[in-house]
Structures are given as structure tokens and as C-alpha cells.
Design a protein around this motif. Structure first.
Motif, PDB file in Angstrom:
ATOM      1  N   ARG A 178       0.819  -1.221   0.000  1.00 52.82           N
ATOM      2  CA  ARG A 178       0.000   0.000   0.000  1.00 52.82           C
ATOM      3  C   ARG A 178       0.846   1.262   0.000  1.00 52.82           C
ATOM      4  N   ASP A 179       1.920   1.271   0.773  1.00 50.99           N
ATOM      5  CA  ASP A 179       2.697   2.493   0.965  1.00 50.99           C
ATOM      6  C   ASP A 179       3.810   2.694  -0.061  1.00 50.99           C
ATOM      7  N   CYS A 180       4.210   1.623  -0.757  1.00 49.96           N
ATOM      8  CA  CYS A 180       5.406   1.726  -1.597  1.00 49.96           C
ATOM      9  C   CYS A 180       5.185   1.495  -3.084  1.00 49.96           C
ATOM     10  N   ILE A 181       4.059   0.909  -3.471  1.00 48.02           N
ATOM     11  CA  ILE A 181       3.850   0.549  -4.875  1.00 48.02           C
ATOM     12  C   ILE A 181       2.697   1.343  -5.463  1.00 48.02           C
ATOM     13  N   GLU A 182       2.954   1.994  -6.563  1.00 44.54           N
ATOM     14  CA  GLU A 182       1.942   2.820  -7.237  1.00 44.54           C
ATOM     15  C   GLU A 182       0.747   1.970  -7.680  1.00 44.54           C
ATOM     16  N   GLY A 183      -0.443   2.524  -7.517  1.00 42.49           N
ATOM     17  CA  GLY A 183      -1.654   1.841  -7.948  1.00 42.49           C
ATOM     18  C   GLY A 183      -2.117   0.736  -7.033  1.00 42.49           C
ATOM     19  N   SER A 184      -1.585   0.696  -5.808  1.00 44.99           N
ATOM     20  CA  SER A 184      -1.964  -0.356  -4.866  1.00 44.99           C
ATOM     21  C   SER A 184      -3.361  -0.140  -4.314  1.00 44.99           C
ATOM     22  N   PRO A 185      -4.043  -1.217  -3.917  1.00 48.00           N
ATOM     23  CA  PRO A 185      -5.368  -1.081  -3.315  1.00 48.00           C
ATOM     24  C   PRO A 185      -5.298  -0.300  -2.006  1.00 48.00           C
ATOM     25  N   GLU A 186      -6.345   0.458  -1.716  1.00 48.33           N
ATOM     26  CA  GLU A 186      -6.428   1.212  -0.462  1.00 48.33           C
ATOM     27  C   GLU A 186      -7.055   0.327   0.609  1.00 48.33           C
ATOM     28  N   TRP A 187      -6.316  -0.698   1.016  1.00 49.04           N
ATOM     29  CA  TRP A 187      -6.850  -1.613   2.018  1.00 49.04           C
ATOM     30  C   TRP A 187      -6.323  -1.282   3.403  1.00 49.04           C
ATOM     31  N   ASN A 188      -6.949  -1.866   4.405  1.00 54.60           N
ATOM     32  CA  ASN A 188      -6.485  -1.750   5.786  1.00 54.60           C
ATOM     33  C   ASN A 188      -5.608  -2.966   6.063  1.00 54.60           C
ATOM     34  N   PRO A 189      -4.275  -2.802   6.165  1.00 56.82           N
ATOM     35  CA  PRO A 189      -3.384  -3.960   6.342  1.00 56.82           C
ATOM     36  C   PRO A 189      -3.716  -4.787   7.577  1.00 56.82           C
ATOM     37  N   GLY A 190      -4.254  -4.152   8.616  1.00 55.07           N
ATOM     38  CA  GLY A 190      -4.567  -4.858   9.847  1.00 55.07           C
ATOM     39  C   GLY A 190      -5.765  -5.782   9.753  1.00 55.07           C
ATOM     40  N   ARG A 191      -6.443  -5.804   8.596  1.00 53.88           N
ATOM     41  CA  ARG A 191      -7.579  -6.702   8.401  1.00 53.88           C
ATOM     42  C   ARG A 191      -7.283  -7.809   7.399  1.00 53.88           C
ATOM     43  N   LEU A 192      -6.042  -7.878   6.944  1.00 50.71           N
ATOM     44  CA  LEU A 192      -5.676  -8.843   5.913  1.00 50.71           C
ATOM     45  C   LEU A 192      -5.186 -10.151   6.519  1.00 50.71           C
ATOM     46  N   THR A 193      -5.455 -11.243   5.810  1.00 53.11           N
ATOM     47  CA  THR A 193      -4.833 -12.536   6.063  1.00 53.11           C
ATOM     48  C   THR A 193      -4.029 -12.890   4.803  1.00 53.11           C
ATOM     49  N   PRO A 194      -3.134 -13.870   4.872  1.00 55.21           N
ATOM     50  CA  PRO A 194      -2.408 -14.248   3.651  1.00 55.21           C
ATOM     51  C   PRO A 194      -3.342 -14.594   2.501  1.00 55.21           C
TER      52      PRO A 194
END
Length: 219
Positions: A178-194
Motif C-alpha cells: 500500500r505504501d510503496c507501490i503505485e496503484g496499490s489497493p487502499e486496504w487496511n493492512p490490519g484486516r488482511l490474512t495471507p
């Protein structure tokens, strides 16, 4: 289709389907074929020399300058066993290993690659971000909350506020994307699983489908 373990590049996502009881529990609890995730980034001696966390790692300038440049596998885990390549000691949390570390994984390993090469700016940003997290402790509570719907909805636990003092695997990688790659999804990293990250990364068009890596096992 399978790819060789040594053929990784900066920005690659590595997904794991482990045979360890903890890994099996994660796959069962998250209804996913994946139990863990890590990310590849290129690290050079100059990256380490200019990084402010060297004293925290216990690394001198001389050691940093003598570091062998190459791709490293960044992950947040309590099961790695081998010493962190940067901290030179085992760590329960964010750490880095050479790609050869994948060969010893007890289970299947998959690689998902960006559909376009990283720009120089993105690559530098990704390396800096992941290095800045080395040494952060593992976020076990966050991993449980992210992966267990029942607990997420429990009113006694509620949803935790963002906690940058600890990170679990998908949270680390999701934040890096999210923070380093252009065009990344605007997700909440704290809600992700692998597993959820794999689905969203492919659905966004940013990454290709995970492909199994061929591992060379010791005989």
C-alpha cells in the motif's frame, strides 16, 4: 506451472502452505490454502549503511559495508528458526532471510509477481520500508483478530486501533504494498490474512496468480 526457488525479484510475494500444526490451524481458521506470506526486496550495503536502525540490529558500519547484496525474504513470523540475516540472531517478529531459506520450508511455497517491473523509486521505497520494520515484534493478537471472524465481531474484543509497535505477516506485506507501490489497493493492512491478500492483490490487477515454487529438498 512451477518456478524455481532462486528466481525471485524485488516486489515478489511469497505465499506458504505449511505442514506445521500452527500453519494447518491458520489455514483452517482462515479458510485459505495459505498460512503465511513474505515479500522480496533487494538490499545493498549502502541501504544498510544509511539506515538508522543499525544500532538496534547490533550491526556496525563495517559489518553493513561488508554485507553481501542481494534479494532478501522479509517476513514477520515466530516459526523461522534460522537467525535473521540482518540481526544475526533468531527473532520473533519482522526478520529477513536469503531466498535459499525457502528450500527448508516444511510445506509448499508459491510466488506471485507484479505484472509490471518496480520503478527505481518504488524499489528504493520498498527496501527502506521493510528494513525499517526489521526487529519489530510479532503481532499475535492482530493475526488472530484478522483471521477469525467470530473474534473480530466479539464486542468484548472489538477492533483494535492501529498498532505500529508489532506486525503480523499479512499486515507487514499489506502495508508495504500500500505504501510503496503505485496503484496499490487502499486496504487496511490490519484486516488482511495471507489468503485475503492473495485474492485482493490479484483482483486489483497489480499481481499475477500465485505459482508454486519448485523446492530442492535435502536427501
Amino acid at each position: 506451472m512451477r518456478v524455481q526457488a532462486g528466481r525471485v525479484q524485488s516486489g515478489d510475494l511469497i505465499f506458504y502452505s505449511g505442514d506445521h500444526p500452527v500453519s494447518r490451524g491458520i489455514k483452517w481458521g482462515t479458510c485459505s490454502p495459505f498460512s503465511h506470506i513474505s515479500m522480496i526486496a533487494w538490499v545493498s550495503p549502502s541501504d544498510l549503511v544509511r539506515h538508522q536502525a543499525r544500532p538496534v540490529w547490533g550491526m556496525s558500519d563495517t559489518q553493513a559495508r561488508g554485507f553481501l547484496p542481494g534479494n532478501l525474504v522479509f517476513e514477520s513470523t515466530t516459526l523461522a528458526g534460522n537467525p535473521c540475516e540482518i540481526q544475526n540472531r533468531p527473532h520473533l517478529g519482522v526478520q529477513a532471510h536469503r531466498p535459499a531459506h525457502l528450500e527448508t520450508y516444511p510445506g509448499r511455497v508459491f510466488r506471485s509477481r507484479l505484472k509490471r517491473p518496480l520503478s527505481a523509486t518504488e524499489s528504493e521505497s520498498l527496501t527502506g520500508f521493510l528494513l525499517s520494520k526489521v526487529g519489530v515484534v510479532y503481532d499475535g493478537r492482530g493475526a488472530v483478530l484478522a483471521g477469525t471472524t467470530l473474534l473480530k465481531r466479539g464486542f468484548l474484543l472489538g477492533w483494535r486501533a492501529a498498532d505500529r509497535s508489532s506486525l503480523y505477516c499479512a499486515e507487514l506485506v499489506g502495508q508495504a504494498i500500500r505504501d510503496c507501490i503505485e496503484g496499490s489497493p487502499e486496504w487496511n493492512p490490519g484486516r488482511l490474512t495471507p489468503g485475503r491478500l492473495a485474492v485482493l492483490a490479484v483482483r486489483s490487477g497489480l499481481y499475477g496468480e500465485p505459482k508454486q515454487i519448485t523446492l530442492r529438498r535435502e536427501t
